[in-house]
Design a protein around this motif. Structure first.
Motif, PDB file in Angstrom:
ATOM      1  N   LYS A  53     -29.077  43.640   8.824  1.00 24.08           N
ATOM      2  CA  LYS A  53     -28.055  44.377   8.436  1.00 24.08           C
ATOM      3  C   LYS A  53     -27.538  45.882   9.831  1.00 24.08           C
ATOM      4  O   LYS A  53     -28.385  45.261   9.947  1.00 24.08           O
ATOM      5  CB  LYS A  53     -28.680  45.575   7.070  1.00 24.08           C
ATOM      6  CG  LYS A  53     -27.735  46.228   6.884  1.00 24.08           C
ATOM      7  CD  LYS A  53     -28.362  47.035   5.436  1.00 24.08           C
ATOM      8  CE  LYS A  53     -28.603  46.083   4.048  1.00 24.08           C
ATOM      9  NZ  LYS A  53     -29.403  47.255   3.500  1.00 24.08           N
TER      10      LYS A  53
ATOM     11  N   ASP B 130     -20.145  41.561  11.259  1.00 25.18           N
ATOM     12  CA  ASP B 130     -21.525  41.572  11.096  1.00 25.18           C
ATOM     13  C   ASP B 130     -22.130  40.222  11.465  1.00 25.18           C
ATOM     14  O   ASP B 130     -22.000  39.566  10.134  1.00 25.18           O
ATOM     15  CB  ASP B 130     -22.863  42.449  10.377  1.00 25.18           C
ATOM     16  CG  ASP B 130     -24.266  42.499  10.920  1.00 25.18           C
ATOM     17  OD1 ASP B 130     -24.949  41.853  11.640  1.00 25.18           O
ATOM     18  OD2 ASP B 130     -25.005  42.442  10.146  1.00 25.18           O
TER      19      ASP B 130
ATOM     20  N   GLN C 275     -19.348  56.349   9.300  1.00 25.27           N
ATOM     21  CA  GLN C 275     -20.640  55.758   9.385  1.00 25.27           C
ATOM     22  C   GLN C 275     -20.418  55.102   8.654  1.00 25.27           C
ATOM     23  O   GLN C 275     -20.226  55.120   7.175  1.00 25.27           O
ATOM     24  CB  GLN C 275     -21.885  56.263   9.774  1.00 25.27           C
ATOM     25  CG  GLN C 275     -22.880  55.867  10.230  1.00 25.27           C
ATOM     26  CD  GLN C 275     -24.259  56.423   9.984  1.00 25.27           C
ATOM     27  OE1 GLN C 275     -24.315  57.389  11.514  1.00 25.27           O
ATOM     28  NE2 GLN C 275     -25.333  56.738   9.512  1.00 25.27           N
TER      29      GLN C 275
ATOM     30  N   PRO D 282     -31.360  49.215  10.708  1.00 23.99           N
ATOM     31  CA  PRO D 282     -31.512  50.596   9.943  1.00 23.99           C
ATOM     32  C   PRO D 282     -33.236  50.675  10.455  1.00 23.99           C
ATOM     33  O   PRO D 282     -33.521  51.998  10.488  1.00 23.99           O
ATOM     34  CB  PRO D 282     -31.351  49.805   8.269  1.00 23.99           C
ATOM     35  CG  PRO D 282     -30.592  49.054   8.142  1.00 23.99           C
ATOM     36  CD  PRO D 282     -30.613  48.493  10.173  1.00 23.99           C
TER      37      PRO D 282
ATOM     38  N   GLN E 120     -33.232  53.159  13.115  1.00 25.84           N
ATOM     39  CA  GLN E 120     -33.547  54.920  12.985  1.00 25.84           C
ATOM     40  C   GLN E 120     -34.546  55.634  12.757  1.00 25.84           C
ATOM     41  O   GLN E 120     -35.169  55.030  12.137  1.00 25.84           O
ATOM     42  CB  GLN E 120     -31.722  54.585  12.115  1.00 25.84           C
ATOM     43  CG  GLN E 120     -30.571  53.866  11.925  1.00 25.84           C
ATOM     44  CD  GLN E 120     -29.815  54.282  12.688  1.00 25.84           C
ATOM     45  OE1 GLN E 120     -29.985  55.458  12.686  1.00 25.84           O
ATOM     46  NE2 GLN E 120     -29.554  53.894  13.733  1.00 25.84           N
TER      47      GLN E 120
ATOM     48  N   THR F 228     -22.295  50.618   6.415  1.00 27.20           N
ATOM     49  CA  THR F 228     -23.335  50.104   7.214  1.00 27.20           C
ATOM     50  C   THR F 228     -22.580  48.858   6.941  1.00 27.20           C
ATOM     51  O   THR F 228     -22.142  48.530   5.795  1.00 27.20           O
ATOM     52  CB  THR F 228     -25.138  50.421   5.609  1.00 27.20           C
ATOM     53  OG1 THR F 228     -25.336  51.472   6.524  1.00 27.20           O
ATOM     54  CG2 THR F 228     -25.773  48.690   6.443  1.00 27.20           C
TER      55      THR F 228
ATOM     56  N   ILE G 256     -26.336  49.552  10.668  1.00 31.06           N
ATOM     57  CA  ILE G 256     -26.012  50.773  10.184  1.00 31.06           C
ATOM     58  C   ILE G 256     -24.487  51.196  11.810  1.00 31.06           C
ATOM     59  O   ILE G 256     -24.994  50.841  13.454  1.00 31.06           O
ATOM     60  CB  ILE G 256     -26.421  51.874  10.966  1.00 31.06           C
ATOM     61  CG1 ILE G 256     -27.287  52.030   9.300  1.00 31.06           C
ATOM     62  CG2 ILE G 256     -26.343  52.453  10.506  1.00 31.06           C
ATOM     63  CD1 ILE G 256     -29.214  52.660   9.639  1.00 31.06           C
TER      64      ILE G 256
END
Length: 332
Positions: free
Chosen positions: A72, A67, A114, A151, A154, A116, A74
Motif C-alpha cells: 500500500k 500502485d 493526498q 504507511p 510514515q 492511499t 500513501i
C-alpha cells in the motif's frame, strides 16, 4: 525533524522521456517510477497534458495513478514549474518557488488531495487549472509530481519513496510571439563539425532557438544536391515532432545514409538545405551547408598501387635493358 529521502532520478528520467515524445503521441502510455530494492512503484498516465485556454478560463484534465508494487502507498503531490534543461529536451524542475520564471503557472493549478493506493488500484484525479484574466498570450508550463510512501514508514524518521510526474503545457490564446532561428546547421562527424567525409552516412546537426513565448514544433526536411544542382537525397527533420520551449535552444539530429541517397555512389561537393516550418502561420526557416565526400582511403590505396606498379615496371624495364646490352656485348 523527519527526514525524507526522495528518489528523483527516475522521475526526471521519466519526464525526459515523456517530454521528448508528447508531441508525437497525444495519448502516451503510462510511465512508471520505482524505488530500487523496495518493491515500491507508481505508474502515471498521461505523462504529459496539453491544454489550450483563454485568459480567465478554467480548464480541467485527468491524471490516473496506479500502485504497481506489492504494498500500500500513501500518495502525496507537489506542483512545480519547469524550464528547458540543456538542448536535448530534458525538463529542469524548479524546486525553489523564488526562481524567476515568466512562464510559471504553478499557482494556477488547484492543489490535489493526498490519498492511499492499494496494490494494483487505479486512482483518477481531476486537475483544475484557473487561468488569470491578466494572463498574456503564450505558453505556460508546470509539472505535477507524485510521491508514494508505504504507511509503515510514515513518521519513522526515514521515508524511501518513488516519485514521478506529469508535465502540463498550456497555451493561452491570443497574439503570442512566434519567432525561431537557426543557431547551427552543420555536417557532423564523430561529434564534431566537419566538411570532409569518406563515405556515407553523413550526420547533420540542427540547433534551433525559440525566441518567442510559446512552445513550437519545427518540422521539415533536409534536401541534398550535388555540385550540378541535381537532387541526391531528402529526409525528415524532427519527426515525430518534438517541442522547443521559449527562450531555449533544442538540438536535433538527422542522418543521410545509403537508403536516403538511394544507394548512389557519391563523390565531390554537396549542398544540404534545411527547411523547417513552425507556428500557426507556418513560418519558414532555412539554412544551408556544404560538404565533400571523397573516398580518400580508397584513393590513397589506388595511388599506392599505381606507384608500386609503375616502380615495378620502371625497374623491370631498366633491368631488361641492362640484360639486352650485356647480351649484345657478349656476341661481339
Amino acid at each position: 525533524m523527519k527526514k525524507i529521502i526522495s528518489i528523483t532520478t527516475i522521475a526526471l528520467g521519466t519526464l525526459s522521456l515523456a517530454f521528448g515524445l508528447f508531441a508525437a503521441v497525444p495519448h502516451v502510455a503510462a510511465q512508471a517510477a520505482t524505488t530500487p530494492g523496495s518493491g515500491q512503484a507508481l505508474e502515471i498516465g498521461p505523462p504529459v497534458i496539453n491544454l489550450v485556454a483563454d485568459p480567465g478560463q478554467t480548464v480541467k484534465a485527468q491524471i490516473s495513478l496506479r500502485d504497481i508494487s506489492t504494498s500500500k502507498l500513501i500518495v502525496t503531490n507537489e506542483v512545480n514549474d519547469f524550464v528547458a534543461n540543456g538542448e536535448d529536451g530534458t525538463p529542469k524542475i524548479l524546486l525553489k518557488e523564488t526562481e524567476p520564471n515568466p512562464y510559471s503557472m504553478r499557482t494556477w493549478i488547484t492543489p490535489l488531495p493526498q490519498f492511499t493506493l492499494v496494490p494494483k488500484q487505479i486512482q483518477t484525479l481531476s486537475v483544475t487549472l484557473k487561468v488569470p484574466t491578466t494572463a498574456s498570450p503564450g505558453g505556460y508550463y508546470a509539472v505535477i509530481r507524485f510521491t508514494g510512501t508505504p504507511p509503515e514508514l510514515q513518521g519513522t524518521g526515514v521515508s524511501l519513496s518513488a516519485s514521478l510526474g506529469a508535465l502540463v503545457l498550456l497555451r493561452v490564446n491570443g497574439a503570442a510571439k512566434e519567432q525561431m532561428n537557426v543557431v547551427e546547421f552543420s555536417a557532423n562527424k564523430d561529434g564534431k563539425t566537419n566538411w570532409l567525409f569518406e563515405s556515407l552516412p553523413v550526420n547533420f546537426v540542427e540547433r534551433i532557438k525559440n525566441d518567442g513565448n510559446i512552445h513550437e514544433q519545427p518540422i521539415g526536411q533536409i534536401a541534398v544536391t550535388d555540385m550540378f544542382g541535381k537532387p541526391v537525397a531528402a529526409f525528415s527533420v524532427n519527426s515525430p515532432p518534438r517541442n522547443v520551449l521559449p527562450n531555449s535552444i533544442r538540438k536535433f539530429d538527422a542522418t543521410m545514409d545509403s537508403k536516403a541517397a538511394e544507394n548512389r555512389w557519391l563523390f565531390g561537393k554537396y549542398t544540404a538545405t534545411l527547411t523547417l516550418k513552425y507556428g500557426t502561420d507556418h513560418k519558414v526557416l532555412t539554412s544551408t551547408t556544404t560538404f565533400w565526400i571523397i573516398p580518400y582511403t580508397l584513393i590513397a590505396i589506388i595511388i599506392l598501387i599505381l606507384i608500386a606498379v609503375s616502380s615495378a615496371l620502371f625497374f623491370g624495364i631498366k633491368r631488361y635493358n641492362r640484360y639486352i646490352i650485356s647480351q649484345a656485348r657478349r656476341r661481339r
